[in-house]
Design a protein around this motif. Structure first.
Motif, mmCIF file in Angstrom:
data_model
loop_
_atom_site.group_PDB
_atom_site.id
_atom_site.type_symbol
_atom_site.label_atom_id
_atom_site.label_comp_id
_atom_site.label_asym_id
_atom_site.label_seq_id
_atom_site.Cartn_x
_atom_site.Cartn_y
_atom_site.Cartn_z
ATOM 1 N N GLY A 250 0.799 -1.217 0.000
ATOM 2 C CA GLY A 250 0.000 0.000 0.000
ATOM 3 C C GLY A 250 0.830 1.265 0.000
ATOM 4 N N PHE A 251 2.144 1.135 -0.293
ATOM 5 C CA PHE A 251 3.038 2.302 -0.343
ATOM 6 C C PHE A 251 2.954 3.080 0.968
ATOM 7 C CE2 PHE A 251 0.718 1.644 -4.390
ATOM 8 C CZ PHE A 251 1.703 0.964 -5.069
ATOM 9 N N ALA A 252 2.885 2.339 2.061
ATOM 10 C CA ALA A 252 2.704 2.943 3.377
ATOM 11 C C ALA A 252 3.833 3.908 3.698
ATOM 12 C CB ALA A 252 2.627 1.856 4.452
ATOM 13 N N GLY A 253 3.483 5.120 4.020
ATOM 14 C CA GLY A 253 4.452 6.124 4.428
ATOM 15 C C GLY A 253 4.955 6.977 3.280
ATOM 16 N N THR A 254 5.391 6.339 2.191
ATOM 17 C CA THR A 254 5.952 7.104 1.082
ATOM 18 C C THR A 254 4.880 7.925 0.367
ATOM 19 O OG1 THR A 254 5.743 5.134 -0.310
ATOM 20 C CG2 THR A 254 7.858 5.515 0.740
ATOM 21 N N TYR A 255 3.745 7.294 0.062
ATOM 22 C CA TYR A 255 2.641 8.025 -0.568
ATOM 23 C C TYR A 255 2.167 9.157 0.342
ATOM 24 C CZ TYR A 255 -2.202 9.018 -1.885
ATOM 25 O OH TYR A 255 -3.376 9.647 -2.204
ATOM 26 N N ASP A 256 2.052 8.877 1.638
ATOM 27 C CA ASP A 256 1.554 9.872 2.593
ATOM 28 C C ASP A 256 2.495 11.062 2.685
ATOM 29 O OD1 ASP A 256 -0.619 7.925 3.937
ATOM 30 O OD2 ASP A 256 1.260 6.851 3.700
ATOM 31 N N TRP A 257 3.791 10.774 2.699
ATOM 32 C CA TRP A 257 4.787 11.849 2.758
ATOM 33 C C TRP A 257 4.679 12.745 1.521
ATOM 34 C CZ3 TRP A 257 8.996 12.433 -0.646
ATOM 35 C CH2 TRP A 257 9.897 13.440 -0.297
ATOM 36 N N GLY A 258 4.580 12.126 0.329
ATOM 37 C CA GLY A 258 4.459 12.898 -0.889
ATOM 38 C C GLY A 258 3.185 13.717 -0.940
ATOM 39 N N MET A 259 2.090 13.144 -0.439
ATOM 40 C CA MET A 259 0.811 13.855 -0.426
ATOM 41 C C MET A 259 0.883 15.076 0.486
ATOM 42 S SD MET A 259 -2.366 14.064 -1.455
ATOM 43 C CE MET A 259 -2.528 12.500 -2.322
ATOM 44 N N ILE A 260 1.436 14.925 1.674
ATOM 45 C CA ILE A 260 1.543 16.052 2.608
ATOM 46 C C ILE A 260 2.428 17.147 2.021
ATOM 47 C CG2 ILE A 260 2.466 16.749 4.858
ATOM 48 C CD1 ILE A 260 1.576 14.016 5.914
ATOM 49 N N LEU A 261 3.534 16.748 1.409
ATOM 50 C CA LEU A 261 4.448 17.721 0.802
ATOM 51 C C LEU A 261 3.736 18.515 -0.290
ATOM 52 C CD1 LEU A 261 7.492 18.562 0.916
ATOM 53 C CD2 LEU A 261 7.853 16.973 -0.989
ATOM 54 N N GLY A 262 2.975 17.827 -1.143
ATOM 55 C CA GLY A 262 2.269 18.502 -2.211
ATOM 56 C C GLY A 262 1.150 19.394 -1.714
ATOM 57 N N LEU A 263 0.395 18.932 -0.714
ATOM 58 C CA LEU A 263 -0.695 19.740 -0.166
ATOM 59 C C LEU A 263 -0.161 21.008 0.485
ATOM 60 C CD1 LEU A 263 -2.938 16.950 1.410
ATOM 61 C CD2 LEU A 263 -3.465 18.337 -0.614
ATOM 62 N N LYS A 264 0.967 20.889 1.158
ATOM 63 C CA LYS A 264 1.558 22.068 1.778
ATOM 64 C C LYS A 264 1.930 23.101 0.724
ATOM 65 C CE LYS A 264 5.257 23.537 4.906
ATOM 66 N NZ LYS A 264 6.439 23.097 5.707
ATOM 67 N N ALA A 265 2.496 22.641 -0.393
ATOM 68 C CA ALA A 265 2.855 23.563 -1.465
ATOM 69 C C ALA A 265 1.617 24.206 -2.075
ATOM 70 C CB ALA A 265 3.640 22.824 -2.543
ATOM 71 N N ALA A 266 0.472 23.496 -2.045
ATOM 72 C CA ALA A 266 -0.774 24.024 -2.596
ATOM 73 C C ALA A 266 -1.522 24.898 -1.601
ATOM 74 C CB ALA A 266 -1.667 22.875 -3.049
ATOM 75 N N GLY A 267 -0.956 25.091 -0.400
ATOM 76 C CA GLY A 267 -1.580 25.970 0.595
ATOM 77 C C GLY A 267 -2.575 25.287 1.498
ATOM 78 N N ILE A 268 -2.619 23.947 1.496
ATOM 79 C CA ILE A 268 -3.521 23.198 2.379
ATOM 80 C C ILE A 268 -2.686 22.591 3.496
ATOM 81 C CG2 ILE A 268 -5.139 21.270 2.543
ATOM 82 C CD1 ILE A 268 -5.884 21.722 -0.347
ATOM 83 N N THR A 269 -2.903 23.039 4.704
ATOM 84 C CA THR A 269 -2.090 22.610 5.842
ATOM 85 C C THR A 269 -2.988 22.244 7.023
ATOM 86 O OG1 THR A 269 -1.877 24.912 6.582
ATOM 87 C CG2 THR A 269 -0.153 24.065 5.132
ATOM 88 N N ALA A 270 -2.327 21.910 8.143
ATOM 89 C CA ALA A 270 -3.001 21.657 9.421
ATOM 90 C C ALA A 270 -4.061 20.558 9.278
ATOM 91 C CB ALA A 270 -3.595 22.950 9.969
ATOM 92 N N GLY A 271 -5.202 20.753 9.980
ATOM 93 C CA GLY A 271 -6.244 19.731 9.993
ATOM 94 C C GLY A 271 -6.823 19.464 8.627
ATOM 95 N N ALA A 272 -6.856 20.482 7.757
ATOM 96 C CA ALA A 272 -7.374 20.292 6.403
ATOM 97 C C ALA A 272 -6.490 19.309 5.631
ATOM 98 C CB ALA A 272 -7.436 21.622 5.676
ATOM 99 N N ALA A 273 -5.166 19.428 5.785
ATOM 100 C CA ALA A 273 -4.259 18.512 5.106
ATOM 101 C C ALA A 273 -4.403 17.092 5.644
ATOM 102 C CB ALA A 273 -2.816 18.995 5.265
ATOM 103 N N SER A 274 -4.591 16.958 6.954
ATOM 104 C CA SER A 274 -4.803 15.634 7.542
ATOM 105 C C SER A 274 -6.066 14.992 6.979
ATOM 106 C CB SER A 274 -4.908 15.742 9.060
ATOM 107 O OG SER A 274 -3.716 16.259 9.627
#
Length: 322
Positions: A250-274
């Motif tokens: 399930g690409f555990a961890g790696t997919y999640d890390w990439g998703m958080i990194l991309g969302l942060k760059a798109a301006g979605i952070t904190a609880g919204a990113a979670s």
């Protein structure tokens, strides 16, 4: 080497998941949809996930047609779902081994020829993802990796195609005959990268990843968040490139890390990113897994039968059994 790959993937996942969990614990509680409108958006996301899965099945069918691998189109569609299910629950991308083993038992093609079509799929996705990352990062969207990284990846793509062109030229002059004869059963499907008939397949791959990015926009809408299509495609591109790193099922961890990194760059952070991470995990991974399991049980005799077939095929393909 098999032991190294398996345990290295597990270690990468453990470290990545620990970092993701630590990050989430520092954020407010995740935001999840609860209104009728939000649930309607998630219903649309479910439909889009299943459409993308069907398009991937059709793409594999077209790759096998170009490689002259005998098969039933229904098997190409069904086994694509089985492969996604297997990749999500089995180590070492076990779903791809299931796909090769089951089709090998239902087709006159050699398993190495089927393996070649699977490798072509993977390489095609890698090239399209890298190309999208370069295009988006160099002017269309904000990339957390920066333009320098995009330029290096772009240069790598250009050099790769130049190397392919040089190799094809030398083959026409009679060079590398022994090498070509050795890899021909596996490499036959890779002709789509050097022939105009492969252009529609490349276009379909681009459309699939744009659809995946649009799906992320729909997921954001379910949380009343604003995410442009370009940012959505860039985020899913980053998450998918990160998922290429060896990891647990399930690409555990790696997919999640990439998703958080991309969302942060798109301006979605904190609880919204979670919330976006949780929902994207569910919408991208759970429906294909459920569909693949249903297909495996109803059409191919269940997991135990499929794994027996996959073990027999692993000897002829050189891949590690699931």
């Amino acid at each position: 080497m098999r032991w190294v790959r398996r345990w290295l993937g597990l270690a990468v996942s453990v470290v990545s998941l620990a970092a993701v969990v630590y990050w989430m614990l520092q954020q407010p509680a995740p935001e999840l949809p609860s209104s009728a409108e939000g649930l309607a958006w998630l219903s649309l996301s479910l439909v889009m996930t299943l459409v993308a899965l069907a398009l991937r099945g059709w793409r594999w069918h077209r790759i096998m047609v170009l490689a002259h691998v005998p098969h039933a189109r229904s098997d190409a569609m069904a086994l694509t779902a089985v492969a996604y299910m297997g990749n999500n629950v089995l180590p070492a991308r076990g779903g791809e081994i299931l796909k090769i083993g089951i089709l090998g038992a239902r087709s006159d093609a050699r398993r190495r020829e089927i393996l070649g079509t699977v490798l072509a799929e993977r390489l095609l996705d890698a090239i399209v993802l890298a190309g999208l990352f370069v295009v988006l990062s160099l002017g269309l969207a904000d990339s957390p990796a920066g333009r320098g990284t995009a330029a290096l990846i772009g240069a790598g793509l250009v050099l790769g195609f130049v190397a392919l062109a040089v190799y094809l030229y030398l083959r026409r002059t009679g060079r590398f005959e022994t090498f070509a004869a050795t890899i021909r059963p596996v490499a036959r499907a890779l002709r789509l990268f050097a022939h105009p008939s492969g252009i529609p397949v490349v276009g379909l791959s681009v459309a699939i990843w744009v659809l995946e990015g649009l799906n992320l926009v729909v997921i954001a809408q379910s949380l009343s968040l604003s995410l442009s299509l370009l940012d959505g495609v860039l985020v899913i591109t980053l998450a998918s490139l990160a998922a290429a790193i060896p990891a647990a099922p399930g690409f555990a961890g790696t997919y999640d890390w990439g998703m958080i990194l991309g969302l942060k760059a798109a301006g979605i952070t904190a609880g919204a990113a979670s919330g976006m991470l949780i929902l994207s995990r569910f919408m991208y991974f759970v429906p294909p897994t459920v569909v693949g399991l249903i297909v495996l049980i109803s059409r191919y005799g269940g997991l135990s039968t499929a794994r027996r077939i996959a073990r027999r095929s692993s000897a002829s393909t050189g891949l590690e059994p699931a």
